[in-house]
Design a protein around this motif. Structure first.
Motif, PDB file in Angstrom:
ATOM      1  N   ALA A  75      -5.270   3.562   6.202  1.00 51.72           N
ATOM      2  CA  ALA A  75      -4.562   4.594   5.441  1.00 51.72           C
ATOM      3  C   ALA A  75      -5.538   5.711   5.051  1.00 51.72           C
ATOM      4  O   ALA A  75      -6.750   5.502   4.981  1.00 51.72           O
ATOM      5  CB  ALA A  75      -3.925   3.991   4.197  1.00 51.72           C
ATOM      6  N   GLU A  76      -4.983   6.906   4.784  1.00 52.96           N
ATOM      7  CA  GLU A  76      -5.790   8.081   4.436  1.00 52.96           C
ATOM      8  C   GLU A  76      -5.241   8.758   3.182  1.00 52.96           C
ATOM      9  O   GLU A  76      -4.029   8.796   2.972  1.00 52.96           O
ATOM     10  CB  GLU A  76      -5.789   9.084   5.600  1.00 52.96           C
ATOM     11  CG  GLU A  76      -6.355   8.543   6.902  1.00 52.96           C
ATOM     12  CD  GLU A  76      -6.251   9.550   8.030  1.00 52.96           C
ATOM     13  OE1 GLU A  76      -5.738  10.670   7.777  1.00 52.96           O
ATOM     14  OE2 GLU A  76      -6.664   9.236   9.159  1.00 52.96           O
ATOM     15  N   SER A  78      -0.682   6.737   7.481  1.00 51.62           N
ATOM     16  CA  SER A  78      -1.137   5.359   7.611  1.00 51.62           C
ATOM     17  C   SER A  78      -0.845   4.898   9.032  1.00 51.62           C
ATOM     18  O   SER A  78       0.147   5.300   9.643  1.00 51.62           O
ATOM     19  CB  SER A  78      -0.417   4.439   6.612  1.00 51.62           C
ATOM     20  OG  SER A  78      -0.717   4.800   5.281  1.00 51.62           O
ATOM     21  N   LEU A 118       0.838  -1.202   0.000  1.00 52.91           N
ATOM     22  CA  LEU A 118       0.000   0.000   0.000  1.00 52.91           C
ATOM     23  C   LEU A 118       0.871   1.250   0.000  1.00 52.91           C
ATOM     24  O   LEU A 118       1.911   1.292   0.669  1.00 52.91           O
ATOM     25  CB  LEU A 118      -0.901  -0.019   1.233  1.00 52.91           C
ATOM     26  CG  LEU A 118      -1.838   1.162   1.475  1.00 52.91           C
ATOM     27  CD1 LEU A 118      -3.129   0.669   2.097  1.00 52.91           C
ATOM     28  CD2 LEU A 118      -1.163   2.190   2.401  1.00 52.91           C
ATOM     29  N   ILE A 163      -5.057   6.644  -1.728  1.00 55.36           N
ATOM     30  CA  ILE A 163      -4.517   5.323  -1.391  1.00 55.36           C
ATOM     31  C   ILE A 163      -4.387   4.486  -2.651  1.00 55.36           C
ATOM     32  O   ILE A 163      -5.308   4.417  -3.467  1.00 55.36           O
ATOM     33  CB  ILE A 163      -5.441   4.612  -0.380  1.00 55.36           C
ATOM     34  CG1 ILE A 163      -5.605   5.502   0.878  1.00 55.36           C
ATOM     35  CG2 ILE A 163      -4.895   3.247  -0.025  1.00 55.36           C
ATOM     36  CD1 ILE A 163      -6.713   5.041   1.777  1.00 55.36           C
ATOM     37  N   ALA A 181       0.187   5.615   0.286  1.00 53.01           N
ATOM     38  CA  ALA A 181      -0.797   6.671   0.513  1.00 53.01           C
ATOM     39  C   ALA A 181      -0.088   8.002   0.670  1.00 53.01           C
ATOM     40  O   ALA A 181       1.004   8.065   1.252  1.00 53.01           O
ATOM     41  CB  ALA A 181      -1.632   6.364   1.746  1.00 53.01           C
TER      42      ALA A 181
END
Length: 471
Positions: A406-407, A392, A386, A410, A388
């Protein structure tokens, strides 16, 4: 972890070493012969010698001398006195033999020399006093005693004018609170300055601290400097269940009324029962319970390794409570079941702990995660990768990676279990368990304990003096 340091009282008996140059002055002073059993003139080796024999008692304005006999070699300006006791205003002196040169004002005390003042007692088999230079020379082993402790050394010098002393050879100092040993010691009591050189070992019984090195400096400001190829410091917790070791080439300690600091430099290694670390620089602030690691440090806590240019750790009861690292750090955790390496990186990292167990790790800005999954049988089951732009968070259950969040922007993917995906790594991946500091070997004193016994049989005149004082 407290800042361990030799107290300012740490002087152990440093401040108790108060001895005065014996004022054995027979020239330029009126000498009164108060008594002797016999007196005669004779010739020894072609020189005329005046002899006082048996129960000799001589006085001057500054001292009283008792001796079994006194020989005066007129041509050599020499006095020889045997089995002596000298009493001055400030001390008592005993010796088997006194040699005194009236021309040079130089005294030599030989055999069972004892100097007793109001504050301490000195024992040695050889002591010279150069009165013109305000210098005392101990060429034989010395033993100092005062109400606080004992000092031993193989030789030494004392400069009365500048109130400084230097001792050499297996120097040992001990009192009820501390023990020190080294190859040599320099001290200036006026400046409250002390330096120990070579094979330094120090133990503080009150603070439960031991350290070793090649050089120790201490002064009146509360500053201490310990140096060595492997300067080593160990501290026990109050319960003695936790141990912290610090190794470096240089360790600086400073204690004031409100703060205590400890800084270590060059090849710094920390090992404790709670965590371990290495760095080029470590800065610790006792009043904040905080330490900072710099210059590509690495910190290990259980099965987690944190790597970053700067690592800050906040402690609570010796456990890590909060960690931060920047810029672009990476945290790697080894899965205790599969051995796979979970990874988390970002611009800044914050890690939160409870009772020494990690609860969550947050990375900010351009966060990246690799999370290895397990199936219902705890077998490896691929991984999630991942990225982002925002932060996170990785959450842990009983210290093991459990889930993440996560923000913003993403981008992630699931990669199935395959040999090609097992060893996937983030760009700044760092996993070096072989570099993790191991528990150092506990250092012990190299010298035997300071004996209770004095270095020689006490002379009869001294024993009578002690008996009379007791009576």
């Amino acid at each position: 972890m407290k800042v361990p340091i030799l107290h300012r009282k740490a002087a152990i008996i440093f401040l108790g070493i108060l001895f005065l140059v014996p004022t054995i002055v027979l020239s330029q002073t009126r000498v009164n012969i108060l008594g002797a059993d016999d007196g005669e003139g004779t010739v020894i080796n072609g020189q005329l010698v005046q002899k006082l024999l048996g129960n000799v008692k001589i006085s001057t304005e500054s001292m009283m001398l008792d001796a079994d006999s006194v020989y005066q070699f007129t041509e050599e300006n020499l006095f020889h006195a045997f089995n002596i006791q000298i009493e001055t205003e400030s001390e008592m002196i005993w010796a088997d033999t006194l040699y005194y040169n009236t021309l040079t004002d130089y005294s030599e005390l030989r055999g069972r020399v004892i100097i007793q003042s109001e504050t301490n007692t000195v024992f040695s088999n050889a002591m010279d006093a150069a009165l013109a230079l305000d210098l005392i020379i101990f060429s034989d082993p010395i033993r100092f005693e005062d109400e606080r402790g004992t000092l031993l050394a193989e030789s030494g010098l004392y400069y009365q004018d500048v109130d400084s002393a230097a001792f050499r050879g297996n120097v040992q100092l001990a009192d009820s609170t501390q023990y020190l040993e080294s190859d040599s010691l320099f001290m200036n009591r006026q400046e409250d300055l002390y330096e120990l050189f070579g094979r330094v070992y120090a133990e503080d019984f009150e603070d439960k601290v031991i350290f070793t090195g090649d050089y120790l400096y201490a002064d009146s400001t509360g500053y201490r400097l310990l140096e060595g190829e492997d300067a080593w410091l160990m501290e026990l917790s109050d319960s003695e269940s936790d141990t912290t070791h610090l190794l470096a080439k240089k360790i600086e300690l400073l204690e004031t009324d409100s703060t205590s600091t400890m800084d270590a430099f060059e090849d710094v290694r920390i090992w404790s029962t709670k965590f371990s670390a290495l760095a080029d620089t470590a800065l610790y602030r006792d009043h904040e319970e905080k330490f900072e690691l710099r210059s590509n440090p690495k910190l290990w806590q259980k099965n987690i390794q944190l790597t970053g240019p700067v690592i800050e750790a906040h402690l609570e009861n010796g456990d890590i409570r909060f960690l931060s690292s920047y810029p672009r750090p990476i945290a790697v955790q080894e899965d205790t079941v599969t051995g796979r390496l979970h990874q988390m990186a970002g611009d800044t990292l914050h890690a939160f702990f409870n009772d020494g167990v990690v609860e969550r790790i947050v990375v900010f800005d351009e966060s990246e995660i690799i999370f290895h999954q397990r199936d219902e049988n705890d077998e490896p089951d691929g991984l999630i990768e991942l990225v982002a732009q925002g932060s996170s968070t990785m959450y842990f259950l009983d210290g093991e990676f459990d889930l993440f969040k996560a923000e913003r922007n993403i981008d992630g993917s699931y990669l199935p279990e395959s040999p090609e995906n097992v060893n996937r790594q983030l760009d700044n991946f760092s996993w070096n368990p072989e570099q993790k500091p191991r528990r150092p070997m506990i250092q012990i004193p190299r010298l035997p304990a300071i004996p209770e016994e004095r270095p020689f049989d006490l002379p009869p005149r001294y024993l009578r003096y002690l008996e009379n004082n007791q009576n």
